[in-house]
Design an enzyme around this catalytic site. Structure first.
Site, PDB file in Angstrom:
ATOM      1  N   TRP A 162      42.321  34.137  39.414  1.00  0.00           N
ATOM      2  CA  TRP A 162      41.074  34.068  40.185  1.00  0.00           C
ATOM      3  C   TRP A 162      40.358  32.756  39.916  1.00  0.00           C
ATOM      4  O   TRP A 162      39.723  32.599  38.865  1.00  0.00           O
ATOM      5  CB  TRP A 162      40.151  35.242  39.828  1.00  0.00           C
ATOM      6  CG  TRP A 162      40.755  36.560  40.173  1.00  0.00           C
ATOM      7  CD1 TRP A 162      40.708  37.179  41.385  1.00  0.00           C
ATOM      8  CD2 TRP A 162      41.506  37.423  39.316  1.00  0.00           C
ATOM      9  NE1 TRP A 162      41.387  38.368  41.347  1.00  0.00           N
ATOM     10  CE2 TRP A 162      41.889  38.549  40.091  1.00  0.00           C
ATOM     11  CE3 TRP A 162      41.907  37.359  37.978  1.00  0.00           C
ATOM     12  CZ2 TRP A 162      42.643  39.603  39.561  1.00  0.00           C
ATOM     13  CZ3 TRP A 162      42.659  38.401  37.465  1.00  0.00           C
ATOM     14  CH2 TRP A 162      43.021  39.506  38.250  1.00  0.00           C
ATOM     15  N   HIS A 183      36.191  39.005  42.908  1.00  0.00           N
ATOM     16  CA  HIS A 183      36.730  40.198  43.560  1.00  0.00           C
ATOM     17  C   HIS A 183      35.679  41.311  43.452  1.00  0.00           C
ATOM     18  O   HIS A 183      34.653  41.133  42.779  1.00  0.00           O
ATOM     19  CB  HIS A 183      38.072  40.636  42.957  1.00  0.00           C
ATOM     20  CG  HIS A 183      38.102  40.728  41.453  1.00  0.00           C
ATOM     21  ND1 HIS A 183      39.215  41.100  40.748  1.00  0.00           N
ATOM     22  CD2 HIS A 183      37.142  40.513  40.509  1.00  0.00           C
ATOM     23  CE1 HIS A 183      38.968  41.093  39.458  1.00  0.00           C
ATOM     24  NE2 HIS A 183      37.710  40.754  39.284  1.00  0.00           N
ATOM     25  N   ARG A 209      35.901  32.398  45.861  1.00  0.00           N
ATOM     26  CA  ARG A 209      36.928  31.751  45.035  1.00  0.00           C
ATOM     27  C   ARG A 209      36.809  30.244  45.182  1.00  0.00           C
ATOM     28  O   ARG A 209      36.542  29.739  46.277  1.00  0.00           O
ATOM     29  CB  ARG A 209      38.335  32.169  45.482  1.00  0.00           C
ATOM     30  CG  ARG A 209      38.544  33.674  45.462  1.00  0.00           C
ATOM     31  CD  ARG A 209      39.507  34.145  44.424  1.00  0.00           C
ATOM     32  NE  ARG A 209      39.511  35.597  44.386  1.00  0.00           N
ATOM     33  CZ  ARG A 209      40.565  36.356  44.671  1.00  0.00           C
ATOM     34  NH1 ARG A 209      41.706  35.796  45.005  1.00  0.00           N
ATOM     35  NH2 ARG A 209      40.487  37.671  44.595  1.00  0.00           N
ATOM     36  N   GLN A 223      35.968  41.610  50.477  1.00  0.00           N
ATOM     37  CA  GLN A 223      36.959  42.564  49.952  1.00  0.00           C
ATOM     38  C   GLN A 223      36.445  43.992  50.087  1.00  0.00           C
ATOM     39  O   GLN A 223      35.241  44.219  50.205  1.00  0.00           O
ATOM     40  CB  GLN A 223      37.224  42.296  48.471  1.00  0.00           C
ATOM     41  CG  GLN A 223      38.224  41.184  48.216  1.00  0.00           C
ATOM     42  CD  GLN A 223      38.736  41.181  46.782  1.00  0.00           C
ATOM     43  OE1 GLN A 223      38.139  41.791  45.891  1.00  0.00           O
ATOM     44  NE2 GLN A 223      39.830  40.495  46.551  1.00  0.00           N
ATOM     45  N   VAL A 266      45.137  47.470  35.953  1.00  0.00           N
ATOM     46  CA  VAL A 266      45.864  48.667  36.376  1.00  0.00           C
ATOM     47  C   VAL A 266      47.236  48.711  35.694  1.00  0.00           C
ATOM     48  O   VAL A 266      47.789  47.683  35.335  1.00  0.00           O
ATOM     49  CB  VAL A 266      46.056  48.719  37.919  1.00  0.00           C
ATOM     50  CG1 VAL A 266      44.752  49.060  38.616  1.00  0.00           C
ATOM     51  CG2 VAL A 266      46.637  47.431  38.452  1.00  0.00           C
ATOM     52  N   ALA A 320      43.000  52.684  41.753  1.00  0.00           N
ATOM     53  CA  ALA A 320      42.093  51.719  42.368  1.00  0.00           C
ATOM     54  C   ALA A 320      42.889  50.836  43.312  1.00  0.00           C
ATOM     55  O   ALA A 320      44.109  50.717  43.192  1.00  0.00           O
ATOM     56  CB  ALA A 320      41.430  50.861  41.293  1.00  0.00           C
TER      57      ALA A 320
HETATM   58  N1  PHE Z   1      40.924  42.757  42.491  1.00  0.00           N
HETATM   59  C1  PHE Z   1      42.276  42.465  42.879  1.00  0.00           C
HETATM   60  C2  PHE Z   1      42.303  41.090  43.553  1.00  0.00           C
HETATM   61  O1  PHE Z   1      41.283  40.548  43.877  1.00  0.00           O
HETATM   62  C3  PHE Z   1      42.834  43.505  43.804  1.00  0.00           C
HETATM   63  C4  PHE Z   1      43.026  44.831  43.124  1.00  0.00           C
HETATM   64  C5  PHE Z   1      41.998  45.749  43.079  1.00  0.00           C
HETATM   65  C6  PHE Z   1      44.259  45.171  42.562  1.00  0.00           C
HETATM   66  C7  PHE Z   1      42.179  46.998  42.460  1.00  0.00           C
HETATM   67  C8  PHE Z   1      44.437  46.380  41.948  1.00  0.00           C
HETATM   68  C9  PHE Z   1      43.422  47.297  41.889  1.00  0.00           C
HETATM   69  O2  PHE Z   1      43.350  40.504  43.755  1.00  0.00           O
END
Ligand code: PHE
Length: 353
Positions: A162, A183, A209, A223, A266, A320
């Site tokens: 990120w 995010h 970003r 998002q 995750v 998630a």
């Molecule tokens: N936050 C992650 C992204 O910006 C996406 C994501 C959210 C992946 C929740 C897994 C679970 O790339």
């Protein structure tokens, strides 16, 4: 010169000037008149200068008369000028007098939802119908929520996923922990910290970003995060929920594909794709000849993340996901460049009203 002849000259100037003014029809002629009458060497200016030739006790009255003539002629000049200007404008059609009451009226534009907003609403409604609550969170975030509590420690290379826009603001303790959220995942933490399970939320919102823009990247986009935590939540629930979502947005026949992917918060993590709605999986331009289109990242909430917010990972589990709202809208409407969403081009925006 005495007072009497001075006043006679004044009356003569007035008569001449008003007469010649009444003959004038163009701005050019009017300008010549102004120079000759009110200009630095004009007649009225000469009259004013002549006051000093008069006996002292006549000067006051004569001055008053000369000034009133100057005011009168200036006024007449201005009104003649706007009269000519109006006439000229009428000829070219720009004048305030030119009102054609037979023309049809201008219709009032009602405006419409921005395609990103429309996509966000449609997506959130799908999840709302499955029992998720839509909530929002701050766009200026703390490092703690954007990274640390999502199992991304300081200095950890996973942060490179990120590219962040940091805010140059020091807190009293000397730290600089503020950034524009990269995010919507920090809202997973904020939600779990503020309530106990069960949790079912969707979180749409702007994310940022530090990135060069091109057809598929913007430095600011939207998002939609999702989070479900409860007892006995399994990967099967994740699959069923996201597959149902894909079908509701992209058509009943859609299949979803889950492949391993890495996100620090995750475990296991997955990349979610749908079979191409354009070519039904045969391979085409939309799916880059692969038959599949990636639509989001997802996974089972990492036990460390659960423990970090005070949920017992032995009792609770959850899943998630996070997706780009513009990406979904692009796929749905066949939009080929994400920059269209933020260029304020009415020709683009009007297609979605
Ligand atoms: N936050 C992650 C992204 O910006 C996406 C994501 C959210 C992946 C929740 C897994 C679970 O790339």
């Amino acid at each position: 010169m005495n007072e009497k002849s001075y006043l006679e000259i004044r009356i003569q100037i007035e008569k001449d000037a008003l007469f010649s003014l009444s003959q004038i029809e163009t701005l050019n002629e009017l300008e010549t008149w102004r120079i000759n009458t009110l200009g630095r060497n004009g007649k009225v200016t000469g009259l004013l200068r002549g006051i000093s030739d008069l006996p002292v006790d006549s000067r006051r009255k004569a001055g008053g008369e000369a000034n009133s003539l100057k005011n009168l002629l200036t006024e007449k000049y201005e009104s003649q000028k706007s009269g000519i200007e109006n006439k000229e404008n009428n000829v070219t059609g720009n004048g305030p007098e030119l009102l054609d009451v037979t023309l049809p009226g201008r219709s009032i534009s009602l405006g419409s939802l921005h395609p990103t907003t429309a996509a966000v609403r449609e997506i959130c409604q799908v999840f709302e119908s499955m029992g998720f609550q839509t909530i929002e969170g701050p766009e200026v975030e703390l490092d703690k929520y954007n990274f640390q509590k999502l199992n991304i420690p300081e200095e950890h290379p996973a942060r490179d996923m990120w590219n962040s826009l940091w805010i140059d603001r020091e807190l009293p303790d000397g730290s600089r922990p503020l950034l524009l959220r990269t995010h919507t995942s920090p809202m997973q933490i904020r939600t779990m910290e503020s309530q106990s399970p069960p949790v079912r939320v969707v979180v749409p919102g702007k994310t940022y970003r530090y990135e060069a823009t091109d057809a598929t990247h913007e430095w600011q986009f939207c998002q939609i995060e999702g989070l479900a935590v409860d007892k006995d939540i399994t990967f099967a629930n994740l699959k069923a929920t996201l597959e149902e979502f894909a079908r509701r947005i992209f058509g009943d026949k859609r299949k979803a594909r889950f492949r391993c992917d890495f996100f620090p918060f995750v475990e296991p993590g997955a990349e979610v794709s749908i079979d191409c709605f354009k070519c039904e999986g045969d391979g085409c331009r939309v799916c880059g000849n692969t038959g599949w289109i990636e639509i989001m990242g997802a996974g089972m909430v990492h036990p460390k993340v659960l423990a970090g917010v005070g949920y017992d990972p032995e009792i609770y589990s959850g899943f998630a996901w996070g997706m780009g709202a513009e990406r979904i809208a692009m796929l749905k409407h066949g939009i080929d460049d994400i920059r269209h969403f933020y260029s304020n081009d009415m020709k683009f925006l009007k297609q979605f009203s």
